[in-house]
Design a protein around this motif. Structure first.
Motif, PDB file in Angstrom:
ATOM      1  N   ALA A   1      -4.973  -0.673   5.106  1.00  0.00           N
ATOM      2  CA  ALA A   1      -4.052  -1.578   5.799  1.00  0.00           C
ATOM      3  C   ALA A   1      -4.816  -2.416   6.835  1.00  0.00           C
TER       4      ALA A   1
ATOM      5  N   LYS B   1      -4.250   4.041   5.250  1.00  0.00           N
ATOM      6  CA  LYS B   1      -4.142   3.426   6.580  1.00  0.00           C
ATOM      7  C   LYS B   1      -5.361   2.517   6.834  1.00  0.00           C
TER       8      LYS B   1
ATOM      9  N   VAL C   1       4.148  -7.263   9.049  1.00  0.00           N
ATOM     10  CA  VAL C   1       4.112  -5.948   8.400  1.00  0.00           C
ATOM     11  C   VAL C   1       5.541  -5.475   8.138  1.00  0.00           C
TER      12      VAL C   1
ATOM     13  N   LEU D   1      -0.929  -2.864  13.945  1.00  0.00           N
ATOM     14  CA  LEU D   1      -1.432  -3.959  13.096  1.00  0.00           C
ATOM     15  C   LEU D   1      -0.993  -5.306  13.645  1.00  0.00           C
TER      16      LEU D   1
ATOM     17  N   LYS E   1       2.604  -0.229  12.073  1.00  0.00           N
ATOM     18  CA  LYS E   1       3.088  -1.636  12.076  1.00  0.00           C
ATOM     19  C   LYS E   1       2.798  -2.282  13.439  1.00  0.00           C
TER      20      LYS E   1
ATOM     21  N   ALA F   1       0.237   4.734   3.233  1.00  0.00           N
ATOM     22  CA  ALA F   1      -0.458   3.981   4.291  1.00  0.00           C
ATOM     23  C   ALA F   1      -0.362   4.669   5.649  1.00  0.00           C
TER      24      ALA F   1
ATOM     25  N   ILE G   1       3.778  -1.576   4.043  1.00  0.00           N
ATOM     26  CA  ILE G   1       3.158  -0.249   4.155  1.00  0.00           C
ATOM     27  C   ILE G   1       4.223   0.814   3.857  1.00  0.00           C
TER      28      ILE G   1
ATOM     29  N   LEU H   1       1.479  -7.253   5.019  1.00  0.00           N
ATOM     30  CA  LEU H   1       1.432  -5.927   4.404  1.00  0.00           C
ATOM     31  C   LEU H   1       2.786  -5.237   4.299  1.00  0.00           C
TER      32      LEU H   1
ATOM     33  N   ILE I   1       0.849  -1.195   0.000  1.00  0.00           N
ATOM     34  CA  ILE I   1       0.000   0.000   0.000  1.00  0.00           C
ATOM     35  C   ILE I   1       0.881   1.239   0.000  1.00  0.00           C
TER      36      ILE I   1
END
Ligand code: NDP
Ligand code: 8X3
Length: 260
Positions: free
Chosen positions: A26, A23, A61, A53, A50, A17, A38, A36, A14
């Motif tokens: 994500a 965001k 991430v 998530l 990160k 992000a 990002i 992901l 992404i």
């Protein structure tokens, strides 16, 4: 119908992000179990996101600080991803911005360059770095470009931004044609008013002016857009949404908005 994740354990990249729609995407893709990559310029935010998530989802991430305007940096950072992050299944070209809402002939060359270099050239640099390996892998993949209703028709003071989003539409169409003999899909997502930092950036930090954009109407949220993005990313391989327009109630198109 598409409740189950088809993309669990797969990789999404992404751009942009660190805030707003990117965001939210994500988190929506993390909810589908995607790992992901990002990216964005603000490194501190990437690390916070990160952490957030990985705390909330069983995913990995990989944050990469990246200015999409810098073709060399894009090539260096995205063209040499570690082996475990190389196989990108979903690319979300989301990084973008508008600067000002003024008559075209008053736009500074610096602002014009920033908008075109980010929204158009940045999207191209990232896409062209990622797509060759997607083709080589020969597995289903999806590219989602963040267009806008602004790309359908110009509105007063928005010519450069609108032109950049019209370019996103045409580039998406062209790429879809050029990839027609592959398993790669290309979708142009065209939101209307979404309440994010978009207007704050457009009005260069003028909070009052930015707030006014979303007064008298219930705008979309970044999560509304992310839900659609996740839906598109999770479609069966044979279903290809070429373009989708999402506006809030009381918005008909880029220039027709009813405010109470
Ligand atoms: P935000 O300002 O909240 O987010 C913009 C994102 O783009 C940030 O993460 C920012 O990260 C990133 N970005 C900007 N410039 C660069 C750059 N040079 N290199 C890398 N990343 C960059 O706005 P939105 O979430 O609203 O915007 C996301 C996308 O959605 C944009 O393309 C916008 O045009 C589009 N859009 C927005 C709508 C809206 O009403 N909000 C409606 C229709 C489309 P960082 O600053 O950390 O680099
Ligand atoms: C951003 C939405 O309507 O401000 O693309 O151009 S709008």
């Amino acid at each position: 119908m598409y409740n189950e994740s088809r993309v669990k354990g797969k990789i999404a990249l992404i751009t942009g992000a660190t805030s707003g729609i990117g965001k939210a995407c994500a988190f929506a893709l993390a909810n589908l179990g995607m790992n992901l990559i990002i990216t964005g310029r603000r490194e501190n935010l990437l690390h916070d996101i990160k952490e957030d998530l990985e705390k909330n989802f069983s995913i990995k991430v990989f944050p990469i600080q990246l200015d999409v305007r810098d073709s060399k940096e894009v090539q260096e950072k995205l063209g040499s991803l570690p082996k475990e992050w190389k196989d990108i299944d979903v690319l979300i070209n989301n990084a973008g911005l508008a600067l000002g809402l003024d008559k075209l002939y008053t736009n500074t060359s610096e602002d014009i360059s920033t908008v075109i270099d980010t929204n158009v050239k940045g999207l191209l640099y990232v896409t062209n770095t990622i797509v060759p390996h997607m083709i080589e892998r020969d597995v289903p993949a999806t590219i989602i470009n963040m267009g806008s209703v602004a790309g359908d028709a110009a509105y007063a003071g928005g010519a450069v931004y609108c032109a950049s989003k019209a370019a996103v539409k045409i580039l998406s169409d062209g790429l879809r044609i050029d990839l027609v003999d592959t398993k790669i899909k290309v979708t142009d997502v065209k939101p209307g008013l979404v309440e994010t930092d978009f207007s704050l950036v457009r009005f260069k930090g003028d909070q009052e002016r930015a707030k006014k954009v979303y007064q008298g109407i219930e705008p979309l949220t970044p999560e509304n857009i992310a839900e659609t993005v996740a839906y598109i990313a999770n479609l069966p391989a044979n279903v290809h949404i070429a373009e989708i327009t999402i506006v809030c109630n009381n918005q008909a198109d880029g220039r027709t908005i009813f405010k109470k």
